[in-house]
Scaffold this active site. Structure first.
Site, PDB file in Angstrom:
ATOM      1  N   ASP A 182       0.829  -1.196   0.000  1.00  0.00           N
ATOM      2  CA  ASP A 182       0.000   0.000   0.000  1.00  0.00           C
ATOM      3  C   ASP A 182       0.871   1.256   0.000  1.00  0.00           C
ATOM      4  O   ASP A 182       1.838   1.342   0.764  1.00  0.00           O
ATOM      5  CB  ASP A 182      -0.865  -0.029   1.278  1.00  0.00           C
ATOM      6  CG  ASP A 182      -1.901   1.058   1.288  1.00  0.00           C
ATOM      7  OD1 ASP A 182      -2.761   1.066   0.388  1.00  0.00           O
ATOM      8  OD2 ASP A 182      -1.869   1.909   2.196  1.00  0.00           O
TER       9      ASP A 182
ATOM     10  N   GLU B 105       1.844  -0.620  -5.034  1.00  0.00           N
ATOM     11  CA  GLU B 105       0.883   0.438  -5.342  1.00  0.00           C
ATOM     12  C   GLU B 105       1.659   1.745  -5.251  1.00  0.00           C
ATOM     13  O   GLU B 105       1.851   2.296  -4.170  1.00  0.00           O
ATOM     14  CB  GLU B 105      -0.280   0.475  -4.347  1.00  0.00           C
ATOM     15  CG  GLU B 105      -1.330   1.500  -4.793  1.00  0.00           C
ATOM     16  CD  GLU B 105      -1.960   2.342  -3.681  1.00  0.00           C
ATOM     17  OE1 GLU B 105      -2.985   2.978  -3.948  1.00  0.00           O
ATOM     18  OE2 GLU B 105      -1.432   2.400  -2.559  1.00  0.00           O
TER      19      GLU B 105
HETATM   20  C1  GLC Z   1      -4.053   3.119  -0.751  1.00  0.00           C
HETATM   21  C2  GLC Z   1      -5.310   2.293  -0.690  1.00  0.00           C
HETATM   22  C3  GLC Z   1      -6.440   3.189  -0.305  1.00  0.00           C
HETATM   23  C4  GLC Z   1      -6.145   3.754   1.071  1.00  0.00           C
HETATM   24  C5  GLC Z   1      -4.799   4.458   1.100  1.00  0.00           C
HETATM   25  C6  GLC Z   1      -4.329   4.724   2.495  1.00  0.00           C
HETATM   26  O1  GLC Z   1      -4.090   4.074  -1.736  1.00  0.00           O
HETATM   27  O2  GLC Z   1      -5.525   1.653  -1.914  1.00  0.00           O
HETATM   28  O3  GLC Z   1      -7.671   2.524  -0.324  1.00  0.00           O
HETATM   29  O4  GLC Z   1      -7.148   4.671   1.428  1.00  0.00           O
HETATM   30  O5  GLC Z   1      -3.794   3.682   0.504  1.00  0.00           O
HETATM   31  O6  GLC Z   1      -3.929   3.535   3.116  1.00  0.00           O
END
Ligand code: GLC
Length: 561
Positions: free
Chosen positions: A211, A280
Site C-alpha cells: 500500500d 501500489e
Molecule cells: C491506498 C489504498 C487506499 C487507502 C490508502 C491509504 O491508496 O488503496 O484505499 O485509502 O492507501 O492507506
C-alpha cells in the site's frame, strides 16, 4: 530458457482483486468476509484467474476501510479468524489460485498499541519516535508544523494532548487522522514490518501488494511542500507523451524508499518458492516507476498511467510502449489494470468523452454518460488488456460489467474523503458496492438467505441483469467474455509474458502482433476497421459489422491461418 512456472508465475499472472468487505458475506452481517471468499473459490477458479489479492483483513477500527491496521498479524473478527484465513490460503492453493495480501507500511491505525504508547510516553521518547511527531508553529505551537496536506483533504497534521493535559505536539497523517504515519528511520519499524512479512509468508501467503509503496520516507527537516502537482499525469502533444520535468517531492517517491524494498526482497527470496510483491505506487514517470522494479527490489507494480488513460488510440499506444520500454529495461514484466477500489469503475469512465486522463468519480459527474458505450469500450479494453505482454489485474465486479454507483445517498457514504474534503468529494464508495451474485433484488445473494442485516452499502435496484447467475451462460454477457478471454489466454502460447510488434493501422485503430501467430486489433474510435489479412478470429468483444469489419469500440483476437 523456458520460464519456471513455479517461480515465475507472477510474470504474466492475472490477479483478481478481492475487496473483502464487498465480495461475499458468509455470516449474514452485511459485510463481506473470509467465509464468503471461501464459498466463491470455485467461481474464481472457473473464471480462469491465477491468483487473488485480498484487501486488508487485519483488525481495524475501519476509519479507512481496513487501511488503518491495529494489528498486522491477526484477522479482524468481523472478517473471520486466523484459522479461517489459513484454511482459505490452503483451499485457494488447492484450486490453483495463489494468494496475495495487502501490507500497509506507511501508517498504522491510531488504535495500534504503538500509538497508545507514543501518546503515553510523551515528547522525546523512543515510543513517540516510531511516528512523526513535531512541535507546532506559531507562538503557542497551535499551527501545523508544515504546509503538507492530507490525501483525504485538510492539513496532514493533528495535535495531541500530552499526558499532563497540556496542548502538545502534532503528528503527521498523510491520510486520515486515524492513520498516523510511522517513522521509517526507526529500527523498530523496520523489524516489525519484516516480522509481519514472515508471519504471513510462513502461513503460505504467496506475496503482498504494498500500500502506498511510494510513500514511507519523508524528506529530512520536513520542508513545506511547494505547489507540486501529484500524481503528475502526462499529456499527449504531437504524438508523444509530455510531462513537466521531474523534481523531488518531500514525501512521495523519495529515493531512500528503495532501501526498504531491497530488504524486503531478500526476505521474499529466502522462501521456496520465492514470494512476490506488487507496488501500489502512484508514480506516473515510467522511469521513476521502473526503479521499484529493479532486480533486487519489487517484482511488479500497478500501471496507473494505463488505468487513467483516455480512450484514444494514440494515447493508449504511447502509454503501452513507454511502459514496455521502461519496465523491460530493468527486466520487469508490465502489468495492466483498468479498475480498483480507489477509482471510478471503468465502465463509467469509458461512458464519458474525456480529453484529460484521470480516475476519480469527481471528474465524471458533470459529463454526460452513455453507459452502453462505456460497456462496449470496457469489453474492447479487456481484450486489449489481456492481450498485452505481462500480467493483469481484474477488480471484483468488472467481470460482471458493473458501473460506478454514482447516486449513493449522502448519508450512506463511508469513505473518509467525503467528510475530510468538506463534502466536496464523494470519494470511493461508488466502486465498493457489494457484488450481485444471484436473484432479482438486493442483496442479490451477497448475504446468505434469511440475513437480516442489509449490505453495508446499498445496491442499486436495477442490478438483476448484472448478477453472476444472470450472466452465466449468456454468450453476450461480460462474464462470459472474461471467461472466454481468460481461457484463451491460457491456451495461446503467444499470450502472457513476452513482446509485441505494433501494426500500422488507420487512425483511431490500435493493433499488434505477438509471436507465434497472434494479433489483437482494437478499433478505439475509428470508422469500421478491416481486420489484417491471413488471420482467423479467435474472439471478438462484440459482433462484427458488415463485411467482417470492426465497429468503433470493438476489439478482436486473431490467430494466423
Ligand atoms: C491506498 C489504498 C487506499 C487507502 C490508502 C491509504 O491508496 O488503496 O484505499 O485509502 O492507501 O492507506
Amino acid at each position: 530458457m523456458a520460464p519456471d512456472r513455479r517461480t515465475d508465475w507472477w510474470r504474466d499472472a492475472v490477479i483478481y482483486q478481492i475487496y473483502i468487505r464487498s465480495f461475499a458475506d458468509g455470516d449474514g452481517d452485511g459485510l463481506g468476509d473470509i467465509a464468503g471468499i471461501r464459498s466463491k473459490l470455485p467461481y474464481l477458479a472457473d473464471l480462469g484467474v491465477d491468483a487473488v489479492w485480498i484487501n486488508p483483513w487485519y483488525p481495524s477500527p475501519m476509519a479507512d476501510a481496513g487501511y488503518d491496521v491495529s494489528d498486522y498479524r491477526s484477522v479482524e473478527p468481523r472478517f473471520g479468524t486466523l484459522e479461517e484465513a489459513e484454511a482459505l490460503i490452503a483451499e485457494a492453493h488447492q484450486h490453483g489460485l495463489r494468494v496475495l495480501l495487502d501490507i500497509v507500511p506507511n501508517h498504522t491505525s491510531d488504535r495500534h498499541p504503538w500509538f497508545a504508547d507514543a501518546l503515553a510516553a510523551g515528547p522525546g521518547s523512543r515510543a513517540r519516535d516510531r511516528y512523526v511527531f513535531r512541535p507546532g508553529r506559531g507562538p503557542d505551537g497551535d499551527e501545523p508544523p508544515n504546509s503538507w496536506q492530507s490525501v483525504f483533504g485538510g492539513p496532514a497534521w493533528e495535535r495531541v494532548t500530552e499526558p499532563d493535559g497540556s496542548p502538545g505536539e502534532w503528528y503527521l497523517h498523510l491520510f486520515a487522522p486515524e492513520q498516523p504515519d510511522v517513522n521509517w528511520e526507526h529500527a523498530d519499524v523496520w523489524s516489525d514490518f519484516e516480522e509481519t512479512l514472515r508471519f504471513w509468508f510462513d502461513r503460505g501467503v504467496d506475496g503482498f501488494r504494498i500500500d502506498v509503496a511510494h510513500s514511507l520516507i519523508k524528506q529530512e527537516g520536513l520542508p513545506d511542500a511547494e505547489d507540486l502537482e501529484w500524481p503528475r499525469r502526462p499529456v499527449e502533444v504531437d504524438g508523444a507523451l509530455h510531462r513537466s520535468p521531474w523534481q523531488p517531492h518531500p514525501f512521495w517517491d523519495r529515493d531512500e524508499v528503495h532501501e526498504v524494498y531491497r530488504a524486503w526482497r531478500k526476505i521474499a527470496d529466502s522462501y521456496d518458492p520465492p514470494r512476490v510483491f506488487v507496488a501500489e505506487a502512484w508514480v506516473d514517470e515510467p522511469e521513476r516507476l521502473a526503479r521499484y522494479l529493479r532486480a533486487d527490489e519489487l517484482h511488479t507494480a500497478f500501471n496507473f498511467t494505463y488505468l487513467q488513460a483516455i480512450w484514444e488510440a494514440g494515447y493508449l499506444r504511447h502509454v503501452i510502449s513507454e511502459t514496455l520500454a521502461e519496465q523491460g529495461a530493468v527486466g520487469a514484466p508490465a502489468t495492466w489494470v483498468l479498475s480498483n477500489h480507489d477509482v471510478a469503475r471503468h465502465v463509467s469512465r469509458f461512458a464519458r468523452e474525456r480529453s484529460e486522463p484521470g480516475s476519480s468519480v469527481m471528474q465524471l459527474l458533470d459529463l454526460p454518460a452513455d453507459l452502453d458505450l462505456g460497456r462496449r469500450r470496457a469489453r474492447a479494453a479487456v481484450l486489449l488488456t489481456l492481450g498485452l505482454p505481462g500480467g493483469a489485474y481484474v477488480y471484483q465486479g468488472e467481470e460482471l460489467g458493473l458501473p460506478e454507483v454514482e447516486d449513493l445517498p449522502d448519508d450512506v457514504l463511508q469513505d473518509p474523503t467525503w467528510e475530510r474534503a468538506g463534502h466536496t468529494d464523494r470519494g470511493r464508495d461508488g466502486c465498493r458496492v457489494p457484488l450481485p451474485w444471484s436473484g432479482s433484488a438486493p442483496p442479490y445473494g451477497f448475504s446468505p438467505e434469511g440475513s437480516t442485516a442489509a449490505p453495508w452499502l446499498p445496491q442499486p435496484g436495477d442490478w438483476a441483469g448484472l448478477t453472476a447467475e444472470a450472466e452465466t451462460g449468456d454468450p453476450g454477457s461480460m462474464l462470459e467474455l472474461y471467461r472466454a478471454a481468460l481461457r484463451l489466454r491460457r491456451e495461446t502460447p503467444a499470450l502472457g509474458d513476452g513482446e509485441l510488434t505494433w501494426l500500422e493501422l488507420p487512425e483511431g485503430v490500435l493493433g499488434f502482433t505477438r509471436d507465434p501467430g497472434f494479433a489483437c486489433v482494437v478499433n478505439v474510435t475509428g470508422t469500421h476497421a478491416a481486420l489484417p489479412e491471413g488471420y482467423d478470429i479467435l474472439l471478438t468483444s462484440d459482433d462484427l459489422g458488415t463485411e467482417g469489419r470492426l465497429p468503433a469500440a470493438t476489439s478482436a483476437w486473431l490467430k494466423r491461418n
